[in-house]
Design an enzyme around this catalytic site. Structure first.
Site, PDB file in Angstrom:
ATOM      1  N   ASP A  12       6.028  -9.807   5.888  1.00 44.57           N
ATOM      2  CA  ASP A  12       5.674 -10.693   5.099  1.00 44.57           C
ATOM      3  C   ASP A  12       6.480 -11.270   4.008  1.00 44.57           C
ATOM      4  O   ASP A  12       6.512 -12.657   3.612  1.00 44.57           O
ATOM      5  CB  ASP A  12       4.193 -10.443   4.369  1.00 44.57           C
ATOM      6  CG  ASP A  12       3.056  -9.824   5.282  1.00 44.57           C
ATOM      7  OD1 ASP A  12       3.289 -10.077   6.614  1.00 44.57           O
ATOM      8  OD2 ASP A  12       2.338  -9.182   4.713  1.00 44.57           O
ATOM      9  N   GLY A  63       0.968  -1.205  -0.095  1.00 43.87           N
ATOM     10  CA  GLY A  63       0.120  -0.130  -0.065  1.00 43.87           C
ATOM     11  C   GLY A  63       0.977   1.195  -0.009  1.00 43.87           C
ATOM     12  O   GLY A  63       0.691   2.239  -0.750  1.00 43.87           O
ATOM     13  N   SER A  64       2.004   1.181   0.884  1.00 39.37           N
ATOM     14  CA  SER A  64       2.600   2.439   0.930  1.00 39.37           C
ATOM     15  C   SER A  64       3.394   2.666  -0.465  1.00 39.37           C
ATOM     16  O   SER A  64       3.684   3.861  -0.833  1.00 39.37           O
ATOM     17  CB  SER A  64       3.748   2.117   2.026  1.00 39.37           C
ATOM     18  OG  SER A  64       3.024   1.710   3.171  1.00 39.37           O
ATOM     19  N   GLU A 118      -0.837 -17.813   8.635  1.00 37.21           N
ATOM     20  CA  GLU A 118      -2.305 -17.298   8.846  1.00 37.21           C
ATOM     21  C   GLU A 118      -3.241 -17.433   7.248  1.00 37.21           C
ATOM     22  O   GLU A 118      -4.267 -17.416   7.358  1.00 37.21           O
ATOM     23  CB  GLU A 118      -2.337 -15.842   9.359  1.00 37.21           C
ATOM     24  CG  GLU A 118      -1.701 -14.757   8.382  1.00 37.21           C
ATOM     25  CD  GLU A 118      -1.801 -13.453   8.989  1.00 37.21           C
ATOM     26  OE1 GLU A 118      -2.789 -13.021   9.982  1.00 37.21           O
ATOM     27  OE2 GLU A 118      -1.385 -12.586   8.206  1.00 37.21           O
ATOM     28  N   ARG A 132       3.518 -32.425  24.617  1.00 32.24           N
ATOM     29  CA  ARG A 132       2.601 -31.597  24.138  1.00 32.24           C
ATOM     30  C   ARG A 132       2.748 -31.450  22.760  1.00 32.24           C
ATOM     31  O   ARG A 132       3.959 -31.057  22.158  1.00 32.24           O
ATOM     32  CB  ARG A 132       2.033 -30.515  24.917  1.00 32.24           C
ATOM     33  CG  ARG A 132       1.391 -30.557  26.135  1.00 32.24           C
ATOM     34  CD  ARG A 132       0.302 -29.566  26.108  1.00 32.24           C
ATOM     35  NE  ARG A 132      -0.465 -29.870  27.230  1.00 32.24           N
ATOM     36  CZ  ARG A 132      -0.695 -29.202  28.470  1.00 32.24           C
ATOM     37  NH1 ARG A 132      -0.027 -28.306  28.413  1.00 32.24           N
ATOM     38  NH2 ARG A 132      -1.510 -29.718  29.304  1.00 32.24           N
ATOM     39  N   ALA A 155      10.665 -27.373  13.493  1.00 28.84           N
ATOM     40  CA  ALA A 155       9.267 -27.679  13.643  1.00 28.84           C
ATOM     41  C   ALA A 155       9.021 -28.964  13.019  1.00 28.84           C
ATOM     42  O   ALA A 155       9.873 -29.089  11.985  1.00 28.84           O
ATOM     43  CB  ALA A 155       8.480 -26.708  13.279  1.00 28.84           C
TER      44      ALA A 155
END
Ligand code: F6P
Length: 307
Positions: free
Chosen positions: A114, A91-92, A209, A149, A173
């Site tokens: 990102d 955007g900028s 996300e 976990r 991971a």
């Protein structure tokens, strides 16, 4: 961003140029009297180690419209500004391109955790965000291993999976679910069960996300194999904190390169890091490409390591 502003100010002052900073970027520029301040070496002292930007930032929707762009160009001309350096994401940078078309000399600096801006190997802030993620996941792994976990960790990045895959590599991971490549959750569940039967009952699953939320993935694992997982949504934590050494130096390089490019009469371009060098690319070309893909090397490395 502070490292970049500091470098711009210091390099410009050495070249006998005057610098003003707009508070909240385009938002300050579009205020009736335009909110700006003259920047001196004093204004930028003590900011290098601080995250964020001391000038502050805002998503300014009016810069998308012609009316806002004309107002911004008018205000810049009124202030006698010879060149505008814009630090930011898509955007900028689009605002910088619009102002260039209206006769304002502009230079863009890619800044977005990102890492989705093309024609640069690294946008500003990516390395710091990665280090933040690594710190959080390392802490999480202590609990994961002590309490047997499985954690699902959600990273930012909009539609780009760079942070998820890069942090998965850096944190060790087990999986990285990213929008760029398909994934098979049933297969992942089978592997989790197999690992469990082998006594390896803790795992870290990174999810970008843009793929799904951590909660959605956790729910699907629970529904599929009944495993209770815990989630961590890293959110805006990723964007803050003291910048890494890499980002401080990159910021300084971008800032100095922007001042030099404007002095050389360049405009409507973005500075990028390309194979270690500062390279200029017309903003028009940056937008024509759209989004920067994740390097094939990175995806291959993840595949080879079974992520
Ligand atoms: O583009 C940077 C980014 O942090 C994305 O990763 C994220 O989706 C978005 O901005 C969050 O935006 P906001 O701060 O407006 O919630």
């Amino acid at each position: 961003m502070n490292a970049t502003i500091r470098a711009v100010v210091r390099a410009a002052l050495v070249a006998n140029l005057e610098v003003i900073g707009f508070q909240k970027g385009y938002h300050g520029l579009l205020m009736p009297e335009s909110h700006h301040e003259t920047l001196t070496t004093r204004s930028v002292s003590g900011i290098l180690q601080r995250g964020g930007t001391f000038l502050q930032s805002a998503r300014e929707k009016r810069m998308v419209e012609k009316e806002g762009q004309l107002l911004a160009a008018g205000n810049l001309k009124g202030l006698g500004v010879d060149g505008l350096i814009v630090i930011g994401g898509d955007g900028s940078l689009r605002g910088a391109e619009a102002l260039h078309r209206l006769g304002i000399r502009t230079m863009g600096i890619p800044a977005s955790i990102d890492n989705d801006i093309p024609f640069t190997d690294m946008s500003l802030g990516v390395d710091t965000a990665l280090n933040n993620i690594i710190y959080a996941v390392d802490c999480l792994k202590d609990t994961a291993s002590s309490h047997d976990r499985t954690f699902v960790v959600e990273t930012m990045g909009r539609n780009c999976g760079y942070l998820a895959v890069a942090s998965a590599l850096a944190c060790g991971a087990e999986y990285a679910l990213i929008p760029e490549t398909p994934y098979d959750l049933a297969e992942i569940c089978r592997n989790l069960r197999r690992r469990f039967s082998e006594g390896r009952d803790n795992s870290i699953i990174m999810v970008a996300e843009g793929t799904a939320s951590a909660q959605q993935i956790a729910d699907r694992i629970k529904d599929s194999i009944g495993f209770e997982t815990r989630i961590m949504v890293l959110g805006h934590y990723q964007r803050g904190g003291s910048p890494s050494a890499f980002d401080r130096i990159l910021g300084a390089r971008y800032g100095v390169a922007a001042v030099e490019a404007l002095q050389a009469g360049e405009s409507g371009k973005m500075i990028g890091l390309s194979c270690g060098e500062m390279k200029l690319t017309p903003l028009e070309k940056v937008f024509a490409v759209g989004r920067r893909p994740i390097e094939e090397m990175m995806l291959k490395l993840a595949r080879t390591l079974g992520i």
